[in-house]
Scaffold this active site. Sequence first.
Site, PDB file in Angstrom:
ATOM      1  N   GLU A  52     -27.309  16.726  19.668  1.00  0.00           N
ATOM      2  CA  GLU A  52     -27.643  17.985  18.984  1.00  0.00           C
ATOM      3  C   GLU A  52     -29.044  18.456  19.351  1.00  0.00           C
ATOM      4  OE1 GLU A  52     -26.571  16.654  15.067  1.00  0.00           O
ATOM      5  OE2 GLU A  52     -24.472  16.640  15.694  1.00  0.00           O
ATOM      6  N   GLY A  82     -18.553  14.904  14.919  1.00  0.00           N
ATOM      7  CA  GLY A  82     -18.231  15.881  13.883  1.00  0.00           C
ATOM      8  C   GLY A  82     -16.885  16.561  14.059  1.00  0.00           C
TER       9      GLY A  82
END
Length: 251
Positions: free
Chosen positions: A96, A172
């Site tokens: 990320e 995720g």
Amino acid sequence: MRVPLVAGNWKMYKTVAEAVDYARRLKSSGSPAGVELAVCPPFTALLAVGRELAGSQVGLGAQDMHWAEEGAYTGEVSPLMLKELGCRYVILGHSERRQHFGESDEAVNAKVKAALRHGLVPIVCVGETLAEREAGRAREVVAGQLRGSLAGLAAQEAGNVVVAYEPVWAIGTGRTALPEDAQEMSAFIRALLAEMFGREVAGKVRIQYGGSVKPENAAGILRQPDIDGALVGGASLQVESFLAIARAAAK
Ligand code: 13P
């Protein structure tokens, strides 16, 4: 023997009040034997969580840091500041950060070196995107990230690093890597570490898997010979599911 490390990456979740409540409940639950646990709250909650966890076996980690000790770097946090809060770990090069904040292997490398200089254990994240996997480039991408992030380390320093293999497509998404695929990449990473730093160092380094690890799928992944724990996002946000994963790692 490598002791598995199960670390919770809370990402940008939990206020200080929520974090303290979690830490209290985690501490009173006690951690399973044969596994090391760590939580990585947002910067804002590190101090409070560290205080709650004092005297427990659970390690404290940050999710990123700058490489400099101090300086005119608005918005950044230094290794000295993390040490002062009692951090033992720091996650570096998470996908990320690479994706949304343009973090390069060079930047990750500078951070890894700074972490080691200050006695922090870097959890260095590597992993390919879906497009890269489908193009048959997964190994090449992971090798490039690993070589870049760990460039210039002395063998004895490299032995203190934790590597987290986190395929980006599994983060995720609820889509975990198959245990065999995660094992294959972890074995590849270990072989690469052996090439870079020697077999002894490679045998010491803990390689975690990360990406949609849940209590239901943890056992299959964590029983693989080259997987030494997990870096858990979503399922680490509840004490119960985090501990269920930790128990799977301890077996
Ligand atoms: P999830 O477990 O939510 O997929 O996140 C994984 C991760 O990015 C841990 O660093």
